[in-house]
Design a protein around this motif. Structure first.
Motif, PDB file in Angstrom:
ATOM      1  N   VAL A   1     -52.423 -40.917 -28.061  1.00  0.00           N
ATOM      2  CA  VAL A   1     -50.980 -41.053 -27.899  1.00  0.00           C
ATOM      3  C   VAL A   1     -50.277 -41.142 -29.245  1.00  0.00           C
ATOM      4  CG1 VAL A   1     -51.081 -43.577 -27.654  1.00  0.00           C
ATOM      5  CG2 VAL A   1     -49.145 -42.307 -26.685  1.00  0.00           C
ATOM      6  N   ALA A   2     -50.903 -41.764 -30.239  1.00  0.00           N
ATOM      7  CA  ALA A   2     -50.290 -41.843 -31.572  1.00  0.00           C
ATOM      8  C   ALA A   2     -50.114 -40.450 -32.163  1.00  0.00           C
ATOM      9  CB  ALA A   2     -51.136 -42.717 -32.493  1.00  0.00           C
ATOM     10  N   ALA A   3     -51.115 -39.581 -31.969  1.00  0.00           N
ATOM     11  CA  ALA A   3     -51.010 -38.212 -32.461  1.00  0.00           C
ATOM     12  C   ALA A   3     -49.893 -37.459 -31.748  1.00  0.00           C
ATOM     13  CB  ALA A   3     -52.336 -37.482 -32.278  1.00  0.00           C
ATOM     14  N   ALA A   4     -49.692 -37.753 -30.482  1.00  0.00           N
ATOM     15  CA  ALA A   4     -48.596 -37.131 -29.731  1.00  0.00           C
ATOM     16  C   ALA A   4     -47.255 -37.524 -30.328  1.00  0.00           C
ATOM     17  CB  ALA A   4     -48.676 -37.526 -28.259  1.00  0.00           C
ATOM     18  N   HIS A   5     -47.089 -38.803 -30.631  1.00  0.00           N
ATOM     19  CA  HIS A   5     -45.838 -39.268 -31.251  1.00  0.00           C
ATOM     20  C   HIS A   5     -45.649 -38.619 -32.619  1.00  0.00           C
ATOM     21  CE1 HIS A   5     -43.995 -42.842 -29.011  1.00  0.00           C
ATOM     22  NE2 HIS A   5     -44.802 -42.232 -28.151  1.00  0.00           N
ATOM     23  N   GLU A   6     -46.723 -38.508 -33.383  1.00  0.00           N
ATOM     24  CA  GLU A   6     -46.630 -37.904 -34.713  1.00  0.00           C
ATOM     25  C   GLU A   6     -46.258 -36.427 -34.622  1.00  0.00           C
ATOM     26  OE1 GLU A   6     -49.834 -40.837 -36.968  1.00  0.00           O
ATOM     27  OE2 GLU A   6     -50.496 -38.911 -36.134  1.00  0.00           O
ATOM     28  N   ALA A   7     -46.737 -35.741 -33.601  1.00  0.00           N
ATOM     29  CA  ALA A   7     -46.392 -34.328 -33.419  1.00  0.00           C
ATOM     30  C   ALA A   7     -44.893 -34.170 -33.201  1.00  0.00           C
ATOM     31  CB  ALA A   7     -47.173 -33.742 -32.242  1.00  0.00           C
ATOM     32  N   VAL A   8     -44.306 -35.054 -32.400  1.00  0.00           N
ATOM     33  CA  VAL A   8     -42.862 -35.001 -32.176  1.00  0.00           C
ATOM     34  C   VAL A   8     -42.114 -35.301 -33.470  1.00  0.00           C
ATOM     35  CG1 VAL A   8     -40.935 -36.105 -30.962  1.00  0.00           C
ATOM     36  CG2 VAL A   8     -43.039 -35.531 -29.723  1.00  0.00           C
ATOM     37  N   GLU A   9     -42.610 -36.240 -34.243  1.00  0.00           N
ATOM     38  CA  GLU A   9     -41.956 -36.580 -35.513  1.00  0.00           C
ATOM     39  C   GLU A   9     -42.054 -35.442 -36.521  1.00  0.00           C
ATOM     40  OE1 GLU A   9     -42.256 -41.421 -35.674  1.00  0.00           O
ATOM     41  OE2 GLU A   9     -44.112 -40.289 -35.955  1.00  0.00           O
ATOM     42  N   ARG A  10     -43.025 -34.563 -36.379  1.00  0.00           N
ATOM     43  CA  ARG A  10     -43.142 -33.386 -37.246  1.00  0.00           C
ATOM     44  C   ARG A  10     -42.292 -32.224 -36.726  1.00  0.00           C
ATOM     45  NH1 ARG A  10     -48.655 -34.355 -36.609  1.00  0.00           N
ATOM     46  NH2 ARG A  10     -48.847 -32.393 -35.428  1.00  0.00           N
ATOM     47  N   ASN A  11     -41.560 -32.460 -35.654  1.00  0.00           N
ATOM     48  CA  ASN A  11     -40.709 -31.425 -35.054  1.00  0.00           C
ATOM     49  C   ASN A  11     -41.517 -30.219 -34.582  1.00  0.00           C
ATOM     50  OD1 ASN A  11     -38.210 -32.827 -35.539  1.00  0.00           O
ATOM     51  ND2 ASN A  11     -38.395 -32.234 -37.689  1.00  0.00           N
ATOM     52  N   VAL A  12     -42.674 -30.499 -33.982  1.00  0.00           N
ATOM     53  CA  VAL A  12     -43.491 -29.420 -33.459  1.00  0.00           C
ATOM     54  C   VAL A  12     -42.698 -28.649 -32.402  1.00  0.00           C
ATOM     55  CG1 VAL A  12     -44.505 -30.842 -31.628  1.00  0.00           C
ATOM     56  CG2 VAL A  12     -45.768 -28.888 -32.505  1.00  0.00           C
ATOM     57  N   VAL A  13     -42.918 -27.353 -32.327  1.00  0.00           N
ATOM     58  CA  VAL A  13     -42.228 -26.529 -31.340  1.00  0.00           C
ATOM     59  C   VAL A  13     -42.966 -26.623 -30.009  1.00  0.00           C
ATOM     60  CG1 VAL A  13     -41.519 -24.197 -30.716  1.00  0.00           C
ATOM     61  CG2 VAL A  13     -41.349 -24.956 -33.089  1.00  0.00           C
ATOM     62  N   GLY A  14     -42.262 -27.007 -28.964  1.00  0.00           N
ATOM     63  CA  GLY A  14     -42.869 -27.146 -27.647  1.00  0.00           C
ATOM     64  C   GLY A  14     -42.659 -28.549 -27.103  1.00  0.00           C
ATOM     65  N   LYS A  15     -43.156 -28.761 -25.897  1.00  0.00           N
ATOM     66  CA  LYS A  15     -43.023 -30.059 -25.242  1.00  0.00           C
ATOM     67  C   LYS A  15     -44.337 -30.815 -25.345  1.00  0.00           C
ATOM     68  CE  LYS A  15     -40.798 -33.162 -23.044  1.00  0.00           C
ATOM     69  NZ  LYS A  15     -39.633 -33.792 -23.665  1.00  0.00           N
ATOM     70  N   VAL A  16     -44.272 -32.015 -25.907  1.00  0.00           N
ATOM     71  CA  VAL A  16     -45.456 -32.844 -26.075  1.00  0.00           C
ATOM     72  C   VAL A  16     -45.610 -33.747 -24.854  1.00  0.00           C
ATOM     73  CG1 VAL A  16     -46.511 -34.695 -27.430  1.00  0.00           C
ATOM     74  CG2 VAL A  16     -45.346 -32.793 -28.587  1.00  0.00           C
ATOM     75  N   VAL A  17     -46.782 -33.686 -24.230  1.00  0.00           N
ATOM     76  CA  VAL A  17     -47.062 -34.558 -23.084  1.00  0.00           C
ATOM     77  C   VAL A  17     -48.394 -35.257 -23.300  1.00  0.00           C
ATOM     78  CG1 VAL A  17     -45.716 -33.155 -21.463  1.00  0.00           C
ATOM     79  CG2 VAL A  17     -48.172 -32.735 -21.725  1.00  0.00           C
ATOM     80  N   VAL A  18     -48.480 -36.458 -22.756  1.00  0.00           N
ATOM     81  CA  VAL A  18     -49.706 -37.258 -22.804  1.00  0.00           C
ATOM     82  C   VAL A  18     -50.345 -37.242 -21.430  1.00  0.00           C
ATOM     83  CG1 VAL A  18     -50.659 -39.547 -23.238  1.00  0.00           C
ATOM     84  CG2 VAL A  18     -48.756 -38.702 -24.632  1.00  0.00           C
ATOM     85  N   GLU A  19     -51.620 -36.882 -21.389  1.00  0.00           N
ATOM     86  CA  GLU A  19     -52.364 -36.859 -20.127  1.00  0.00           C
ATOM     87  C   GLU A  19     -52.843 -38.256 -19.815  1.00  0.00           C
ATOM     88  OE1 GLU A  19     -54.138 -32.337 -20.265  1.00  0.00           O
ATOM     89  OE2 GLU A  19     -55.200 -33.886 -21.397  1.00  0.00           O
ATOM     90  N   VAL A  20     -52.136 -38.917 -18.918  1.00  0.00           N
ATOM     91  CA  VAL A  20     -52.456 -40.328 -18.598  1.00  0.00           C
ATOM     92  C   VAL A  20     -53.583 -40.414 -17.592  1.00  0.00           C
ATOM     93  CG1 VAL A  20     -51.500 -42.496 -17.769  1.00  0.00           C
ATOM     94  CG2 VAL A  20     -50.061 -40.949 -19.114  1.00  0.00           C
ATOM     95  N   GLN A  21     -53.502 -39.635 -16.509  1.00  0.00           N
ATOM     96  CA  GLN A  21     -54.522 -39.621 -15.474  1.00  0.00           C
ATOM     97  C   GLN A  21     -54.659 -38.207 -14.920  1.00  0.00           C
ATOM     98  OE1 GLN A  21     -54.675 -43.285 -12.780  1.00  0.00           O
ATOM     99  NE2 GLN A  21     -52.490 -43.212 -13.252  1.00  0.00           N
ATOM    100  N   GLN A  22     -55.732 -37.965 -14.209  1.00  0.00           N
ATOM    101  CA  GLN A  22     -55.895 -36.701 -13.517  1.00  0.00           C
ATOM    102  C   GLN A  22     -54.997 -36.659 -12.293  1.00  0.00           C
ATOM    103  OE1 GLN A  22     -57.807 -34.009 -14.517  1.00  0.00           O
ATOM    104  NE2 GLN A  22     -57.952 -35.257 -16.392  1.00  0.00           N
ATOM    105  N   PRO A  23     -54.519 -35.476 -11.924  1.00  0.00           N
ATOM    106  CA  PRO A  23     -53.657 -35.362 -10.718  1.00  0.00           C
ATOM    107  C   PRO A  23     -54.356 -35.902  -9.473  1.00  0.00           C
ATOM    108  CG  PRO A  23     -53.650 -33.319 -11.975  1.00  0.00           C
ATOM    109  CD  PRO A  23     -54.722 -34.188 -12.591  1.00  0.00           C
TER     110      PRO A  23
END
Length: 337
Positions: free
Chosen positions: A315-337
């Motif tokens: 999850v920390a890497a996900a937050h860092e990706a958003v802070e780097r202005n990565v192109v696309g939507k960042v999502v965290v996989e919390v559980q399986q469907p």
């Protein structure tokens, strides 16, 4: 259950995964088993201590948006039952518990049912971006208060930054509502994404004269401008149609050439989805839900919004990706469907 928590503001490294008791669903509340938790710039801002002030101090579970399955409903809840697929909005605004956890309990109003054939990635991607875009497209005094098919028919919309999450949502919702959509981007790769989102014309502002191109494409100029950069205001006032509206959804400092705006009788609005009136938010939620269920709102590279997935442990890497202005939507996989 597993939950991501930060006990003090700071860099993404302050996020840690802890075990918590399963929260009960009280009267009027819904417990959702989160499948995907989305990360927005305001989520990283709240974690860092620079986000939208809501009066809630750490410890906090971050992330406003997400999608999952109804796990339990409290007394008085109607229209939802366990097993329903849903998306949620503003989960962590004015509350300590966002969607970066296996289960979240929310008021019924903040849990929106979606058709079971809709991918969870779509549900996770709406929330802040789509509700922001909806408000930008409907804030004009002479416009519709809620988008529906053909609600913007005959109007031209200019979306600045068409490859961003809000820009993508604005393109998709404006096209669904019947508008002609122009957009600006900064690269060929982003132009491809904006085209995939459905834009009628894409202008690369690094290589093209935006004013000349918009005038070539629109005789009157756009009636609505959805703006991601306050530094573009003077250009927007040059381009906007007489009586048009410019909606700005980002912060920053700006001086306004008042006579230029007044000469065209232009309205200028600043938009923050968190603090819109209940009636405005409910209209936006209903419109976005309709667009989602009808298949008019899509995600993925083929819809101009790549999905970048991170496991909960990263999850920390996900937050860092958003802070780097990565192109696309960042999502965290919390559980399986």
């Amino acid at each position: 259950m597993r939950a991501v928590v930060f006990t003090e503001p700071g860099p993404a490294s302050v996020l840690e995964i802890v075990d918590r008791d399963l929260p009960p669903a009280g009267p009027g509340e819904v417990r959702v088993r989160i499948v995907l938790s989305a990360v927005n710039p305001t989520d990283t801002g709240t974690r860092s201590g620079r986000g939208v002030p809501d009066g809630i101090a750490p410890p906090r579970v971050p992330n406003q948006d997400g999608a999952g399955v109804v796990d339990a409903v409290g007394d008085g809840v109607t229209g939802l039952e366990p097993g329903d697929h849903v998306w949620v909005w503003d989960a962590a605004y004015g509350r300590a518990d966002g969607t970066a956890q296996e289960y979240v309990v929310l008021p019924r109003r903040q849990v929106v049912q979606m058709n079971k054939e809709v991918p969870f990635a779509v549900g996770a991607a709406v929330g802040i971006p789509a509700l922001t875009a909806h408000r930008c497209l409907t804030v004009a005094a002479d416009g519709p208060s809620r988008l529906t098919p053909d609600a913007l028919k005959g109007r031209t919309v200019l979306v600045a930054g068409g490859a961003g999450a809000v820009g993508n949502a604005a393109i998709q919702l404006a096209k669904w509502a019947g508008a002609t959509v122009l957009t600006t981007v900064s690269s060929k790769e982003k132009a491809d994404l904006a085209t995939a989102a459905g834009a009628d014309a894409v202008i690369n502002y690094r290589h093209e004269d935006v004013v000349a191109r918009v005038r070539e494409l629109s005789k009157t100029g756009p009636q609505i401008i959805v703006e991601v950069n306050v530094d573009n205001l003077r250009q927007d006032l040059t381009l906007v149609a007489p009586g048009g509206n410019i909606a700005i959804y980002v912060g920053g400092e700006v001086s306004i050439p008042a006579f230029q705006a007044a000469f065209k009788n232009v309205s200028l609005d600043f938009v923050l989805t968190y603090t819109t009136a209940d009636e405005e938010k409910d209209g936006a939620v209903a419109a976005v839900a309709e667009a989602v269920d009808s298949g008019a709102f899509r995600v993925g590279e083929e819809a101009g919004l790549p999905i970048l997935r991170f496991p909960l442990e990263r999850v920390a890497a996900a937050h860092e990706a958003v802070e780097r202005n990565v192109v696309g939507k960042v999502v965290v996989e919390v559980q399986q469907p």
